[in-house]
Design an enzyme around this catalytic site. Structure first.
Site, mmCIF file in Angstrom:
data_model
loop_
_atom_site.group_PDB
_atom_site.id
_atom_site.type_symbol
_atom_site.label_atom_id
_atom_site.label_comp_id
_atom_site.label_asym_id
_atom_site.label_seq_id
_atom_site.Cartn_x
_atom_site.Cartn_y
_atom_site.Cartn_z
ATOM 1 N N GLY A 1 0.823 -1.210 0.000
ATOM 2 C CA GLY A 1 0.000 0.000 0.000
ATOM 3 C C GLY A 1 0.854 1.256 0.000
ATOM 4 O O GLY A 1 0.613 2.200 0.761
ATOM 5 N N TYR B 1 -13.229 -3.693 10.637
ATOM 6 C CA TYR B 1 -11.892 -3.071 10.663
ATOM 7 C C TYR B 1 -11.212 -3.286 12.016
ATOM 8 O O TYR B 1 -10.036 -3.637 12.084
ATOM 9 C CB TYR B 1 -12.078 -1.590 10.359
ATOM 10 C CG TYR B 1 -10.814 -0.772 10.219
ATOM 11 C CD1 TYR B 1 -10.101 -0.769 9.032
ATOM 12 C CD2 TYR B 1 -10.358 0.019 11.271
ATOM 13 C CE1 TYR B 1 -8.956 0.009 8.888
ATOM 14 C CE2 TYR B 1 -9.222 0.796 11.150
ATOM 15 C CZ TYR B 1 -8.525 0.796 9.943
ATOM 16 O OH TYR B 1 -7.392 1.562 9.822
ATOM 17 N N SER C 1 1.354 3.407 -2.518
ATOM 18 C CA SER C 1 1.039 4.438 -3.519
ATOM 19 C C SER C 1 0.489 5.721 -2.900
ATOM 20 O O SER C 1 0.548 6.783 -3.510
ATOM 21 C CB SER C 1 0.013 3.876 -4.521
ATOM 22 O OG SER C 1 -1.050 3.251 -3.836
ATOM 23 N N ARG C 2 -0.078 5.586 -1.690
ATOM 24 C CA ARG C 2 -0.734 6.763 -1.102
ATOM 25 C C ARG C 2 -0.543 6.784 0.411
ATOM 26 O O ARG C 2 -0.144 5.796 1.016
ATOM 27 C CB ARG C 2 -2.248 6.724 -1.405
ATOM 28 C CG ARG C 2 -2.554 6.920 -2.871
ATOM 29 C CD ARG C 2 -4.043 6.905 -3.160
ATOM 30 N NE ARG C 2 -4.639 5.581 -3.099
ATOM 31 C CZ ARG C 2 -5.679 5.259 -2.332
ATOM 32 N NH1 ARG C 2 -6.246 6.163 -1.561
ATOM 33 N NH2 ARG C 2 -6.176 4.033 -2.348
ATOM 34 N N ASP D 1 -2.650 -7.643 -5.315
ATOM 35 C CA ASP D 1 -3.599 -7.670 -4.196
ATOM 36 C C ASP D 1 -3.017 -8.500 -3.049
ATOM 37 O O ASP D 1 -2.838 -9.717 -3.189
ATOM 38 C CB ASP D 1 -4.909 -8.284 -4.724
ATOM 39 C CG ASP D 1 -5.997 -8.340 -3.674
ATOM 40 O OD1 ASP D 1 -5.711 -8.110 -2.481
ATOM 41 O OD2 ASP D 1 -7.144 -8.629 -4.052
ATOM 42 N N LYS E 1 -7.746 -5.233 12.766
ATOM 43 C CA LYS E 1 -6.603 -4.518 13.355
ATOM 44 C C LYS E 1 -6.215 -5.104 14.717
ATOM 45 O O LYS E 1 -5.040 -5.083 15.087
ATOM 46 C CB LYS E 1 -6.926 -3.021 13.480
ATOM 47 C CG LYS E 1 -7.091 -2.316 12.124
ATOM 48 C CD LYS E 1 -5.814 -2.393 11.321
ATOM 49 C CE LYS E 1 -5.918 -1.671 9.990
ATOM 50 N NZ LYS E 1 -4.664 -1.750 9.221
ATOM 51 N N ASN F 1 1.364 -2.553 5.375
ATOM 52 C CA ASN F 1 0.615 -1.312 5.564
ATOM 53 C C ASN F 1 -0.718 -1.280 4.815
ATOM 54 O O ASN F 1 -1.630 -0.567 5.220
ATOM 55 C CB ASN F 1 1.501 -0.139 5.112
ATOM 56 C CG ASN F 1 0.718 1.130 4.908
ATOM 57 O OD1 ASN F 1 0.381 1.816 5.867
ATOM 58 N ND2 ASN F 1 0.376 1.435 3.647
ATOM 59 N N ALA G 1 -11.789 -5.662 14.163
ATOM 60 C CA ALA G 1 -11.452 -7.089 14.308
ATOM 61 C C ALA G 1 -10.150 -7.388 13.568
ATOM 62 O O ALA G 1 -9.264 -8.078 14.079
ATOM 63 C CB ALA G 1 -12.588 -7.952 13.771
HETATM 64 P P1 NAP Z 1 -5.056 5.029 2.085
HETATM 65 O O1 NAP Z 1 -4.614 6.427 1.940
HETATM 66 O O2 NAP Z 1 -6.472 4.671 1.776
HETATM 67 O O3 NAP Z 1 -4.080 4.100 1.193
HETATM 68 C C1 NAP Z 1 -4.296 2.720 1.156
HETATM 69 C C2 NAP Z 1 -3.165 2.050 0.423
HETATM 70 O O4 NAP Z 1 -3.367 0.633 0.461
HETATM 71 C C3 NAP Z 1 -3.081 2.430 -1.050
HETATM 72 O O5 NAP Z 1 -1.734 2.440 -1.430
HETATM 73 C C4 NAP Z 1 -3.832 1.273 -1.731
HETATM 74 O O6 NAP Z 1 -3.427 1.061 -3.094
HETATM 75 C C5 NAP Z 1 -3.365 0.121 -0.872
HETATM 76 N N1 NAP Z 1 -4.231 -1.059 -0.930
HETATM 77 C C6 NAP Z 1 -5.560 -1.149 -0.637
HETATM 78 N N2 NAP Z 1 -5.992 -2.418 -0.817
HETATM 79 C C7 NAP Z 1 -4.920 -3.137 -1.224
HETATM 80 C C8 NAP Z 1 -4.722 -4.501 -1.581
HETATM 81 N N3 NAP Z 1 -5.714 -5.402 -1.544
HETATM 82 N N4 NAP Z 1 -3.475 -4.889 -1.987
HETATM 83 C C9 NAP Z 1 -2.453 -4.009 -2.028
HETATM 84 N N5 NAP Z 1 -2.582 -2.714 -1.695
HETATM 85 C C10 NAP Z 1 -3.806 -2.287 -1.304
HETATM 86 O O7 NAP Z 1 -4.794 4.464 3.566
HETATM 87 P P2 NAP Z 1 -3.911 5.095 4.765
HETATM 88 O O8 NAP Z 1 -4.758 5.999 5.528
HETATM 89 O O9 NAP Z 1 -2.590 5.528 4.243
HETATM 90 O O10 NAP Z 1 -3.744 3.771 5.648
HETATM 91 C C11 NAP Z 1 -2.603 2.940 5.574
HETATM 92 C C12 NAP Z 1 -2.701 1.887 6.671
HETATM 93 O O11 NAP Z 1 -2.763 2.534 7.932
HETATM 94 C C13 NAP Z 1 -3.945 1.020 6.578
HETATM 95 O O12 NAP Z 1 -3.644 -0.297 6.998
HETATM 96 C C14 NAP Z 1 -4.894 1.681 7.554
HETATM 97 O O13 NAP Z 1 -5.852 0.771 8.030
HETATM 98 C C15 NAP Z 1 -3.920 2.106 8.627
HETATM 99 N N6 NAP Z 1 -4.406 3.185 9.480
HETATM 100 C C16 NAP Z 1 -4.764 4.375 8.961
HETATM 101 C C17 NAP Z 1 -5.205 5.396 9.807
HETATM 102 C C18 NAP Z 1 -5.611 6.744 9.325
HETATM 103 O O14 NAP Z 1 -6.103 7.544 10.132
HETATM 104 N N7 NAP Z 1 -5.429 7.074 8.057
HETATM 105 C C19 NAP Z 1 -5.295 5.158 11.187
HETATM 106 C C20 NAP Z 1 -4.922 3.920 11.683
HETATM 107 C C21 NAP Z 1 -4.470 2.938 10.821
HETATM 108 P P3 NAP Z 1 -4.167 1.882 -4.304
HETATM 109 O O15 NAP Z 1 -3.626 3.295 -4.236
HETATM 110 O O16 NAP Z 1 -3.724 1.168 -5.526
HETATM 111 O O17 NAP Z 1 -5.630 1.828 -4.044
#
Ligand code: NAP
Length: 252
Positions: free
Chosen positions: A17, A160, A19-20, A68, A164, A95, A162
Site C-alpha cells: 500500500g 476493521y 502508492s498513497r 492484491d 486490526k 501497511n 477485528a
Molecule cells: P489510504 O490512503 O487509503 O491508502 C491505502 C493504500 O493501500 C493504497 O496504497 C492502496 O493502493 C493500498 N491497498 C488497498 N488495498 C490493497 C490490496 N488489496 N493490496 C495491495 N494494496 C492495497 O490508507 P492510509 O490511511 O494511508 O492507511 C494505511 C494503513 O494505515 C492502513 O492499513 C490503515 O488501516 C492504517 N491506518 C490508517 C489510519 C488513518 O487515520 N489514516 C489510522 C490507523 C491505521 P491503491 O492506491 O492502488 O488503491
C-alpha cells in the site's frame, strides 16, 4: 557506518500500500534512510509511479509491484520479484488496508470478508512469504499497521477493528516465533492520520475524534513513518512484539 553511509544503506524493503497516504510516507522515508524500496499497490498506478519518481529524484532506488495482498499466490510472486531484483529482503512493512464502514446491523458479509482478507489475511500472506528468507538471513524487520481502533473499538468498524486487533495477536505470535533468528515483528497503531482514508470521514465525525486527541491535531503520514523508521533501524534490534501507538495520546 561511515559518515556518508545512511542508516538503511544496503537494506531492501517491501512496503504494501505504498502508492498513497501512510505507505507512501514510509516508502519515501525508508528510501531517504538508504533502503531500496519495492512499492506495492492495488490499482493506482499513477500514484505509485509518482512515489517511484520521488524516490529516484532523491537518488534512491524503487520498483513497482502491483498486486492484491489478500491473494497468497500473488504475494508470493511479488516477494520473488524483489529477491530476483535485489537478492534479499530485510524489511517488510504490512501497511495496505481498506475500510468498509457500516453499523453492525447493516454490515454485509462481503464488507466483513473484504476487510478481513485485505487487512488481516494480507498481513499473514506477506509475512509468511518472507519468513523462510528472513530466518535464513538471520535478520529482518517486520512492521504491521494496526490502529487505535484495535485498542478502543469504533462504531461502524467491527470489521476493521477485528482485523486490526487480529494484527496485534498475529504480531506477538510471529515475534515469539522469529525472535531467536534475529527477526523482529512489531505493530504500529496510528490514531487519526490525514490521508485519503480519513478524508472520507464527515467533518462532524472528525471534530468528535479530534476532541479525543490530547495533542489536539490529526497526525501526518510522516508522524507514522518516523516511528516505522525507528522500528526498522538497528537501534530497535531488541524491541519485538510491541504495539507502538502514534496517535497524539488518543488511546491512553
Ligand atoms: P489510504 O490512503 O487509503 O491508502 C491505502 C493504500 O493501500 C493504497 O496504497 C492502496 O493502493 C493500498 N491497498 C488497498 N488495498 C490493497 C490490496 N488489496 N493490496 C495491495 N494494496 C492495497 O490508507 P492510509 O490511511 O494511508 O492507511 C494505511 C494503513 O494505515 C492502513 O492499513 C490503515 O488501516 C492504517 N491506518 C490508517 C489510519 C488513518 O487515520 N489514516 C489510522 C490507523 C491505521 P491503491 O492506491 O492502488 O488503491
Amino acid at each position: 557506518m561511515s559518515a556518508t553511509e545512511k542508516k538503511l544503506s544496503g537494506k531492501i524493503a517491501f512496503v504494501t500500500g505504498a502508492s498513497r497516504g501512510i505507505g507512501r510516507a514510509i516508502a519515501l522515508r525508508l528510501a531517504q534512510d538508504g533502503a531500496k524500496v519495492a512499492l506495492n499497490f492495488a490499482s493506482n498506478s499513477a500514484k505509485a509511479e509518482e512515489v517511484k519518481s520521488a524516490i529516484e529524484a532523491q537518488g534512491g532506488a524503487a520498483i513497482l509491484l502491483q498486486g492484491d495482498v489478500s491473494k497468497f499466490e500473488v504475494v508470493t510472486e511479488l516477494i520473488k520479484k524483489v529477491v530476483d531484483e535485489w537478492g534479499r529482503l530485510d524489511i517488510l512493512i504490512n501497511n495496505a488496508g481498506i475500510t468498509r464502514d457500516n453499523l453492525l446491523l447493516k454490515m454485509s458479509e462481503d464488507d466483513f470478508d473484504k476487510v478481513i482478507s485485505t487487512n488481516l489475511k494480507g498481513v499473514f500472506n506477506c509475512t509468511k512469504a518472507v519468513t523462510k528468507l528472513m530466518m535464513k538471513q538471520r535478520c529482518g524487520r517486520i512492521v504491521n499497521m494496526s490502529s487505535v481502533v484495535a485498542l478502543k473499538g469504533n462504531i461502524s468498524q467491527t470489521n476493521y477493528a477485528a482485523a486490526k486487533a487480529g494484527i496485534i495477536g498475529f504480531t506477538k505470535s510471529a515475534a515469539r516465533e522469529l525472535a531467536s533468528r534475529g527477526v523482529t515483528v512489531n505493530a504500529v497503531a496510528p490514531g487519526l492520520i490525514n490521508t485519503d482514508m480519513t478524508a472520507a470521514l464527515s467533518e462532524k465525525v472528525k471534530e468528535l475524534m479530534l476532541q479525543e486527541i490530547p495533542a489536539g491535531r490529526m497526525g501526518t503520514p510522516e508522524d507514522v513513518a518516523n516511528a516505522v523508521a525507528f522500528l526498522v533501524s538497528d537501534e530497535a534490534a531488541y524491541i519485538t512484539g510491541q504495539v507502538l501507538s502514534v496517535d497524539g495520546g488518543m488511546a491512553m
